[in-house]
Write an enzyme that holds these catalytic residues in place. Structure first.
Site, PDB file in Angstrom:
ATOM      1  N   CYS A   1       0.453  -1.225  -0.066  1.00 32.96           N
ATOM      2  CA  CYS A   1       0.174   0.062  -0.098  1.00 32.96           C
ATOM      3  C   CYS A   1       0.686   1.577  -0.266  1.00 32.96           C
ATOM      4  O   CYS A   1       0.181   2.282   0.207  1.00 32.96           O
ATOM      5  CB  CYS A   1      -0.941  -0.208   1.377  1.00 32.96           C
ATOM      6  SG  CYS A   1      -2.362  -1.454   1.213  1.00 32.96           S
TER       7      CYS A   1
ATOM      8  N   HIS B   1      -3.324   6.900   2.624  1.00 30.66           N
ATOM      9  CA  HIS B   1      -4.031   5.509   2.445  1.00 30.66           C
ATOM     10  C   HIS B   1      -5.289   4.844   2.497  1.00 30.66           C
ATOM     11  O   HIS B   1      -5.357   5.426   4.082  1.00 30.66           O
ATOM     12  CB  HIS B   1      -2.922   4.939   2.117  1.00 30.66           C
ATOM     13  CG  HIS B   1      -3.125   3.228   2.305  1.00 30.66           C
ATOM     14  ND1 HIS B   1      -3.835   2.618   1.044  1.00 30.66           N
ATOM     15  CD2 HIS B   1      -3.219   2.338   2.774  1.00 30.66           C
ATOM     16  CE1 HIS B   1      -3.722   1.633   0.713  1.00 30.66           C
ATOM     17  NE2 HIS B   1      -3.905   1.163   2.810  1.00 30.66           N
TER      18      HIS B   1
ATOM     19  N   ASN C   1     -10.376  -0.743   0.037  1.00 32.24           N
ATOM     20  CA  ASN C   1      -8.502  -0.078   0.311  1.00 32.24           C
ATOM     21  C   ASN C   1      -7.686  -0.949  -1.160  1.00 32.24           C
ATOM     22  O   ASN C   1      -8.484  -1.731  -1.302  1.00 32.24           O
ATOM     23  CB  ASN C   1      -7.643  -1.534   1.382  1.00 32.24           C
ATOM     24  CG  ASN C   1      -6.843  -1.278   1.510  1.00 32.24           C
ATOM     25  OD1 ASN C   1      -6.042  -0.795   0.135  1.00 32.24           O
ATOM     26  ND2 ASN C   1      -6.267  -1.773   2.678  1.00 32.24           N
TER      27      ASN C   1
HETATM   28  N1  COA Z   1     -18.637  -9.040   9.177  1.00 34.23           N
HETATM   29  C1  COA Z   1     -18.979  -9.178  10.346  1.00 34.23           C
HETATM   30  N2  COA Z   1     -17.779  -9.373  11.846  1.00 34.23           N
HETATM   31  C2  COA Z   1     -16.903  -9.623  11.464  1.00 34.23           C
HETATM   32  C3  COA Z   1     -16.066  -9.641  10.239  1.00 34.23           C
HETATM   33  C4  COA Z   1     -16.811  -9.260   9.069  1.00 34.23           C
HETATM   34  N3  COA Z   1     -16.471  -9.171   7.938  1.00 34.23           N
HETATM   35  N4  COA Z   1     -14.573  -9.554   9.772  1.00 34.23           N
HETATM   36  C5  COA Z   1     -14.736  -9.641  11.124  1.00 34.23           C
HETATM   37  N5  COA Z   1     -15.252 -10.325  12.427  1.00 34.23           N
HETATM   38  C6  COA Z   1     -15.452 -10.153  13.601  1.00 34.23           C
HETATM   39  C7  COA Z   1     -14.636 -11.004  13.751  1.00 34.23           C
HETATM   40  O1  COA Z   1     -14.470 -12.498  13.727  1.00 34.23           O
HETATM   41  C8  COA Z   1     -14.801 -10.883  15.549  1.00 34.23           C
HETATM   42  O2  COA Z   1     -15.203 -11.694  15.875  1.00 34.23           O
HETATM   43  P1  COA Z   1     -15.134 -12.258  17.688  1.00 34.23           P
HETATM   44  O3  COA Z   1     -15.088 -11.065  18.644  1.00 34.23           O
HETATM   45  O4  COA Z   1     -16.734 -13.196  17.556  1.00 34.23           O
HETATM   46  O5  COA Z   1     -13.871 -13.544  17.663  1.00 34.23           O
HETATM   47  C9  COA Z   1     -15.136 -10.053  15.584  1.00 34.23           C
HETATM   48  O6  COA Z   1     -15.645  -9.044  14.496  1.00 34.23           O
HETATM   49  C10 COA Z   1     -14.018  -8.256  15.587  1.00 34.23           C
HETATM   50  O7  COA Z   1     -12.771  -8.278  15.482  1.00 34.23           O
HETATM   51  P2  COA Z   1     -11.780  -7.624  14.707  1.00 34.23           P
HETATM   52  O8  COA Z   1     -10.700  -8.284  14.149  1.00 34.23           O
HETATM   53  O9  COA Z   1     -11.095  -6.984  16.365  1.00 34.23           O
HETATM   54  O10 COA Z   1     -12.332  -6.275  14.404  1.00 34.23           O
HETATM   55  P3  COA Z   1     -11.475  -5.127  13.901  1.00 34.23           P
HETATM   56  O11 COA Z   1     -12.367  -3.941  14.624  1.00 34.23           O
HETATM   57  O12 COA Z   1     -10.247  -5.116  14.032  1.00 34.23           O
HETATM   58  O13 COA Z   1     -11.647  -4.934  12.772  1.00 34.23           O
HETATM   59  C11 COA Z   1     -10.564  -4.767  10.752  1.00 34.23           C
HETATM   60  C12 COA Z   1     -10.967  -5.604  11.780  1.00 34.23           C
HETATM   61  C13 COA Z   1      -9.694  -5.843   9.589  1.00 34.23           C
HETATM   62  C14 COA Z   1     -11.816  -4.067  10.343  1.00 34.23           C
HETATM   63  C15 COA Z   1      -9.550  -3.927  11.313  1.00 34.23           C
HETATM   64  O14 COA Z   1      -8.925  -4.972  12.054  1.00 34.23           O
HETATM   65  C16 COA Z   1      -8.938  -3.130  10.307  1.00 34.23           C
HETATM   66  O15 COA Z   1      -8.948  -2.532   9.334  1.00 34.23           O
HETATM   67  N6  COA Z   1      -7.006  -3.713  10.480  1.00 34.23           N
HETATM   68  C17 COA Z   1      -6.280  -2.968   9.289  1.00 34.23           C
HETATM   69  C18 COA Z   1      -6.165  -3.556   8.262  1.00 34.23           C
HETATM   70  C19 COA Z   1      -6.237  -3.081   6.511  1.00 34.23           C
HETATM   71  O16 COA Z   1      -6.435  -1.749   6.819  1.00 34.23           O
HETATM   72  N7  COA Z   1      -5.237  -3.645   6.183  1.00 34.23           N
HETATM   73  C20 COA Z   1      -4.333  -3.285   5.129  1.00 34.23           C
HETATM   74  C21 COA Z   1      -3.064  -2.138   6.012  1.00 34.23           C
HETATM   75  S1  COA Z   1      -2.468  -1.233   4.276  1.00 34.23           S
END
Ligand code: COA
Length: 328
Positions: A115, A255, A285
């Site tokens: 990214c 980004h 993204n």
């Molecule tokens: N729909 C519903 N539930 C979802 C889900 C979806 N698409 N994706 C994850 N969950 C659930 C998880 O399983 C978890 O459930 P649990 O509590 O029963 O285990 C819960 O939601 C919370 O998960 P968590 O990973 O803590 O959520 P989060 O708030 O961190 O959000 C992301 C997840 C991926 C959106 C977030 O972490 C993120 O954006 N991270 C950065 C990713 C990124 O930018 N990557 C590229 C780098 S450039």
């Protein structure tokens, strides 16, 4: 070496016509529009059709950027294509773009920094123009991420989309142009976002395909915190390098990874919402394409005026991060 400064002479962007909405994803994985919207800010993303490939969108974005710079493809002497989803392993997507554009005078190659690829490319092109080794450099960010997304993994499949953005960099007069750049990486975080299969370590085979080793794997929660900290820190570094502060910033284009990451970084920097650009709802993204697409959307919408101070910051797999500060 003189005091040549490089600035952006023209921008362009392009993306597939296909749209994948949150409602579409609700039908294939255990998720909801409400979860995706509140956790990421994403409502839809662009998705290439079977048969479409990365350089097609890169070339469209590049043609627009070259035309708006008032140049011809033959004026371009450097092409840097940032991508983690190349058309093929060999030759580089940069070379394929060069041939399609007819930019036969250019040196062309790819920049692999996930990214942060576009800001890595801008940083390198800036140095090439400043030192007189290039006059007109084309920097592109182009991805078809949806081909590497595991549509049974609800954590990643809601995030990524496809598209391309481009900018032509050349010498500029006066106080305009790129004021400061900074790029960094830390390979110890490799497994926070990676695609383990398909290279020499795990060569492509029926087995790697069946186990989905070529798909993106992500530790979203850990990445989130590193992303916020790194983008805020590097933004402060480029501002400091130029003797400016976040108060001076006219528009912050981060980004586009997650609306909550954008909000947290802007909050840490004390940049209010009116000075932050977000298109995450429409594109998700798009990795290296996200900043140049956003930049061109801002140019087209008239959100960037002469003399505006523009701050760009990125974070991505590797992990990599970068910051670029410029006077428009
Ligand atoms: N729909 C519903 N539930 C979802 C889900 C979806 N698409 N994706 C994850 N969950 C659930 C998880 O399983 C978890 O459930 P649990 O509590 O029963 O285990 C819960 O939601 C919370 O998960 P968590 O990973 O803590 O959520 P989060 O708030 O961190 O959000 C992301 C997840 C991926 C959106 C977030 O972490 C993120 O954006 N991270 C950065 C990713 C990124 O930018 N990557 C590229 C780098 S450039």
């Amino acid at each position: 070496m003189g005091n040549v400064r490089a600035g952006i002479l023209g921008t362009g962007h392009s993306y597939p016509e296909g749209i994948l909405t949150n409602a579409d994803l609700e039908k294939t994985v255990e998720t909801s529009d409400e979860w995706i919207t509140t956790r990421t800010g994403i409502k839809q993303r662009r998705k290439a059709a079977p048969g479409e490939y990365t350089s097609q969108f890169a070339v469209r974005a590049a043609r627009q950027a070259i035309e708006r710079a008032g140049l011809e493809p033959s004026d371009i002497d450097l092409i840097l294509c940032a991508t983690v989803t190349p058309d093929q392993i060999l030759p580089s997507t940069g070379c394929l773009i060069q041939a399609e554009l007819g930019a036969h005078r250019a040196a062309a190659m790819d920049v692999v920094a996930a990214c942060s690829g576009f800001l890595y490319g801008l940083t390198l092109a800036n140095t090439m123009v400043q030192t007189g080794q290039s006059r007109n450099a084309l920097v592109i960010g182009a991805e078809i991420l949806t081909q590497y997304v595991d549509y049974s993994d609800r954590q990643t499949c809601v995030l990524f989309g496809d598209g391309a953005g481009a900018a032509v960099l050349g010498p500029v007069e006066g106080d305009r142009g790129i004021l400061a750049t900074r790029i960094k990486s830390d390979g110890r975080y490799e497994e926070q976002l990676y695609s383990p299969g398909g290279g020499t370590r795990r060569p492509p085979s029926a087995e790697t395909l069946a186990s989905g080793d070529h798909f993106f794997k992500m530790k979203g929660n850990e990445l989130f915190k590193v992303a916020v900290r790194s983008m805020a820190d590097i933004s402060r570094e480029v501002l400091e390098q130029a003797g400016l502060t976040a108060e001076d910033v006219s528009l912050f284009i981060p980004h586009q990874a997650n609306q909550r990451i954008t909000d947290a970084v802007a909050n840490k920097l004390n940049v209010d919402d009116a000075r932050v650009y977000s298109n995450i709802a429409m594109h998700g993204n798009t990795s290296s394409a996200s900043i140049p697409i956003a930049l061109d959307e801002c140019v087209e919408a008239g959100r960037i005026k002469k003399d505006d101070l523009i701050l760009l910051a990125s974070f991505g797999g590797g992990v990599t991060w970068g910051g670029v500060l410029m006077r428009w």
